[in-house]
Design a protein around this motif. Structure first.
Motif, PDB file in Angstrom:
ATOM      1  N   TYR A 194       0.842  -1.210   0.000  1.00 16.17           N
ATOM      2  CA  TYR A 194       0.000   0.000   0.000  1.00 16.17           C
ATOM      3  C   TYR A 194       0.872   1.253   0.000  1.00 16.17           C
ATOM      4  O   TYR A 194       0.575   2.241  -0.693  1.00 16.17           O
ATOM      5  N   LEU A 195       1.945   1.243   0.781  1.00 10.54           N
ATOM      6  CA  LEU A 195       2.832   2.414   0.813  1.00 10.54           C
ATOM      7  C   LEU A 195       3.455   2.647  -0.565  1.00 10.54           C
ATOM      8  O   LEU A 195       3.541   3.784  -1.036  1.00 10.54           O
ATOM      9  N   MET A 196       3.883   1.576  -1.228  1.00 11.44           N
ATOM     10  CA  MET A 196       4.496   1.718  -2.561  1.00 11.44           C
ATOM     11  C   MET A 196       3.500   2.310  -3.568  1.00 11.44           C
ATOM     12  O   MET A 196       3.854   3.144  -4.393  1.00 11.44           O
ATOM     13  N   THR A 197       2.213   1.883  -3.486  1.00 10.49           N
ATOM     14  CA  THR A 197       1.211   2.446  -4.410  1.00 10.49           C
ATOM     15  C   THR A 197       0.998   3.941  -4.129  1.00 10.49           C
ATOM     16  O   THR A 197       0.794   4.732  -5.053  1.00 10.49           O
ATOM     17  N   ASN A 218       3.864  -0.828 -13.156  1.00 15.80           N
ATOM     18  CA  ASN A 218       2.650  -1.561 -12.813  1.00 15.80           C
ATOM     19  C   ASN A 218       2.967  -2.402 -11.574  1.00 15.80           C
ATOM     20  O   ASN A 218       3.599  -3.456 -11.669  1.00 15.80           O
ATOM     21  N   LEU A 219       2.553  -1.918 -10.412  1.00 12.37           N
ATOM     22  CA  LEU A 219       2.923  -2.589  -9.158  1.00 12.37           C
ATOM     23  C   LEU A 219       2.180  -3.910  -8.952  1.00 12.37           C
ATOM     24  O   LEU A 219       2.549  -4.702  -8.083  1.00 12.37           O
ATOM     25  N   ALA A 220       1.161  -4.163  -9.787  1.00  9.18           N
ATOM     26  CA  ALA A 220       0.480  -5.473  -9.706  1.00  9.18           C
ATOM     27  C   ALA A 220       1.450  -6.603 -10.015  1.00  9.18           C
ATOM     28  O   ALA A 220       1.222  -7.757  -9.633  1.00  9.18           O
ATOM     29  N   GLU A 221       2.566  -6.274 -10.672  1.00 11.31           N
ATOM     30  CA  GLU A 221       3.599  -7.288 -10.962  1.00 11.31           C
ATOM     31  C   GLU A 221       4.212  -7.866  -9.684  1.00 11.31           C
ATOM     32  O   GLU A 221       4.872  -8.885  -9.718  1.00 11.31           O
ATOM     33  N   LEU A 222       4.007  -7.183  -8.557  1.00 12.73           N
ATOM     34  CA  LEU A 222       4.603  -7.637  -7.294  1.00 12.73           C
ATOM     35  C   LEU A 222       3.613  -8.432  -6.434  1.00 12.73           C
ATOM     36  O   LEU A 222       3.943  -8.836  -5.320  1.00 12.73           O
ATOM     37  N   GLY A 248      -2.302 -12.616  -6.542  1.00 12.45           N
ATOM     38  CA  GLY A 248      -0.960 -13.198  -6.604  1.00 12.45           C
ATOM     39  C   GLY A 248      -0.971 -14.616  -7.136  1.00 12.45           C
ATOM     40  O   GLY A 248      -0.136 -14.998  -7.976  1.00 12.45           O
ATOM     41  N   LEU A 249      -1.929 -15.420  -6.678  1.00 10.14           N
ATOM     42  CA  LEU A 249      -2.038 -16.805  -7.164  1.00 10.14           C
ATOM     43  C   LEU A 249      -2.307 -16.840  -8.667  1.00 10.14           C
ATOM     44  O   LEU A 249      -1.759 -17.666  -9.390  1.00 10.14           O
ATOM     45  N   GLN A 250      -3.147 -15.907  -9.136  1.00  8.69           N
ATOM     46  CA  GLN A 250      -3.454 -15.871 -10.576  1.00  8.69           C
ATOM     47  C   GLN A 250      -2.206 -15.573 -11.401  1.00  8.69           C
ATOM     48  O   GLN A 250      -2.009 -16.147 -12.473  1.00  8.69           O
ATOM     49  N   ARG A 251      -1.348 -14.687 -10.893  1.00 11.25           N
ATOM     50  CA  ARG A 251      -0.095 -14.388 -11.598  1.00 11.25           C
ATOM     51  C   ARG A 251       0.778 -15.642 -11.686  1.00 11.25           C
ATOM     52  O   ARG A 251       1.371 -15.930 -12.724  1.00 11.25           O
ATOM     53  N   VAL A 252       0.869 -16.378 -10.569  1.00  6.10           N
ATOM     54  CA  VAL A 252       1.711 -17.583 -10.547  1.00  6.10           C
ATOM     55  C   VAL A 252       1.145 -18.629 -11.512  1.00  6.10           C
ATOM     56  O   VAL A 252       1.880 -19.223 -12.303  1.00  6.10           O
TER      57      VAL A 252
END
Length: 574
Positions: A194-197, A218-222, A248-252
């Motif tokens: 949240y802080l990074m966004t 695109n911070l969703a990459e993390l 996160g699981l969907q990215r993996v």
């Protein structure tokens, strides 16, 4: 240890979408899922503007990035700390920070959190801005030391604060007083994300990306890292955490995750395309944690930061070897702990209500897991201690439902001032330090305090069952539906069912696991079952022909074949 099987009551599920299968509607309703919480999409994440201190922290860090100051992230030596550190390192570099580094205290040399000693190390690295992740809310002296050195300090944490807050330039912690952020269960890595966004938005407002010709990241990459840290830290999977974990699981599953996570899944023999939240909790998290338990957590962080799959694989193998060492050490410690409880073992009623254990040769890095194992076995709150040098011992505490461990330690501390040197933590897990010669006194005070808080019924473990699963639902389709209906986890428990079965076959596999062939009482179908780490004094037993079984419906994959399997959590001969 005896268990009480309690069936969840049938509840009204009419508020949930009509197109959901009726079994799933009922399972969701029993777990408190609201009308808008079935769809776990990022658009439904809680807004950052309700998180107290986030705007101030974001402005200070954006100032530091623009001024090219030296940023130092101070992490914690567990999976949440490692993932929080990695998220900040990667995000800040993506946003164009020129000077960013991290420091994770070695648990054996420095202990937990931002201590004055760690500030000295930070100073020697030339740090101008300190950002704590997954720690700092109780670092009163450390923050003071950093401020005296002229550093800017931003504390990000999720642990419960004490009566005094550190005098940092900004504190971002949803559990601090007057914070309106609705998810109090967010993990340290969630707070860091949240802080990074917020920093990204602040820099956007300042036209930073255009000026520097940087593509806004695109911070969703993390989110694969965020999901890993959230599950591994065993925080409650409230709706916000479930959205983060699901993303996160969907990215993996889509093959778009960090090489380090891919490599850790490989050594744990998990298929990334079929990963569920439990794989983060039981396969990836422990390997990452092993670095902080036995060695330097920097190895875990470097694995997550790594961009090269071959290097990531080498590090993942190192972590796997450390995890095996950890398991061996823990097994030896567990034997000793069980032996010391043997004197009570003949009569469970004579066991202490609060179990405190100490052996001078126990390993500091493994006492938390040991406490957890003993707690699971006896359903008592457990604190395991190890020698910390300087005449002190360090304890790691694990609690049971109904007992808030941090509050209990506060209670003991007020009743026996000076006995506890320091303590901190959550409801279910906490840490503390004592003078070694105070152990016997503490042991008694702890047992007394537990008896003041709990009643005897609470010392019997409960298994919450979703009832009997109709035979027609014991199918692969249902098993896949349940797998995909998660993420399941802490406070959003995977469905458990119970029923009576005929035991057709039973044999031991892999030293202490029980492989079963079970027949439904009506004789309609036969199913494979597996019970892990069973009591070898009870099983196998050819005279047992009938049993009550508490289980999860699972998919077993073997040589390309998929079959239904019951993951047996509890089995009672009838």
């Amino acid at each position: 240890m005896s268990h009480k099987i309690i069936r969840r009551a049938h509840v009204d599920d009419s508020h949930l979408p009509a197109n959901l299968p009726s079994l799933l509607k009922q399972l969701y309703a029993r777990r408190g899922v609201g009308q808008d919480e079935c769809e776990l999409v990022l658009a439904k994440l809680l807004r950052p503007n309700t998180m107290k201190g986030l705007d101030v922290g974001a402005r200070l860090i954006a100032d530091a990035i623009q001024a090219e100051q030296k940023l130092l992230i101070v992490g914690d030596f567990d999976a949440d700390g490692a993932t929080s550190t990695s998220v900040c390192m990667l995000a800040l570099k993506m946003m164009g920070a020129q000077h960013v580094d991290y420091l994770i205290p070695n648990r054996f040399d420095y202990g937990y959190g931002l201590s004055p000693e760690i500030v000295s190390v930070a100073r020697s690295k030339g740090a101008e801005v300190l950002i704590t992740v997954d720690n700092g809310i109780s670092s009163i002296a450390g923050v003071k030391a950093a401020k005296q050195c002229g550093m800017t300090v931003i504390v990000t944490d999720h642990h419960l604060p004490g009566s005094e807050l550190p005098k940092a330039d900004a504190i971002v912690n949803p559990n601090q007083p007057d914070c309106q952020f609705a998810s109090k269960s967010i993990a340290g890595v969630g707070v860091a994300f949240y802080l990074m966004t917020a920093i990204r938005a602040e820099l956007r407002q300042r036209n930073w990306y255009q000026q520097r010709s940087i593509i806004e990241p695109n911070l969703a990459e993390l989110l694969d890292i965020v999901a890993l840290g959230t599950v591994a830290d065993v925080v409650s999977l409230d709706p916000n955490n479930r959205i983060l974990v699901q993303a996160g699981l969907q990215r993996v599953r889509a093959g778009r995750c960090r090489p380090g996570i891919t490599a850790l899944l490989e050594v744990a023999k998990r298929d990334p395309s079929k990963i569920v939240a439990a794989d983060f909790g039981f396969a990836v998290g422990p390997r990452l944690n092993a670095a902080g338990r036995l060695d330097e957590m920097a190895l875990g962080v470097e694995t997550l930061l790594c961009d090269d799959i071959l290097r990531a694989r080498r590090m993942a193998h190192e972590l796997d070897a450390l995890n095996q060492d950890r398991r061996d050490i823990e097994a030896g410690m567990q034997q000793e702990a069980l032996k010391s409880l043997q004197s009570f073992n003949l009569d469970e009623a004579s066991l202490p209500w609060g179990v405190a254990l100490f052996q001078p040769d126990w390993h500091q890095g493994v006492i938390g897991i040991l406490a957890s194992r003993i707690k699971d076995r006896y359903h008592r709150p457990v604190i395991a201690f190890a020698d910390a040098g300087n005449g002190e011992i360090k304890g790691s505490a694990r609690s049971i439902k109904g007992l808030h461990m941090r509050d209990l330690l506060e209670r003991i501390n007020s009743q026996h001032p000076g006995m506890i040197i320091k303590f901190g933590g959550h409801a279910m897990a906490a840490g503390l330090s004592l003078k070694a010669d105070a152990f016997e006194l503490f042991k008694q005070a702890y047992d007394d305090a537990v008896k003041e808080v709990l009643n005897y019924e609470q010392l019997t473990g409960e298994l919450l069952s979703d009832g009997e699963l109709p035979v027609d639902d014991m199918t692969l389709d249902t098993a896949f539906m349940l797998r995909n209906a998660g993420p399941w986890g802490q406070s959003f428990e995977e469905p458990l069912f119970d029923g009576f079965f005929n035991v057709i076959q039973q044999r031991i596999v892999g030293e202490k696991h029980l492989k079963l062939l079970l027949e439904t009482e009506c004789g309609k179908i036969m199913l494979d079952g597996i019970a892990f780490n069973i009591d070898l004094q009870t099983w196998p037993d050819a005279t047992i022909k009938h049993a009550r079984v508490v289980y999860k419906l699972d998919v077993n994959e073997f040589r390309g074949n998929q079959t239904v399997q019951l993951m047996v959590e509890h089995i009672e001969p009838m």
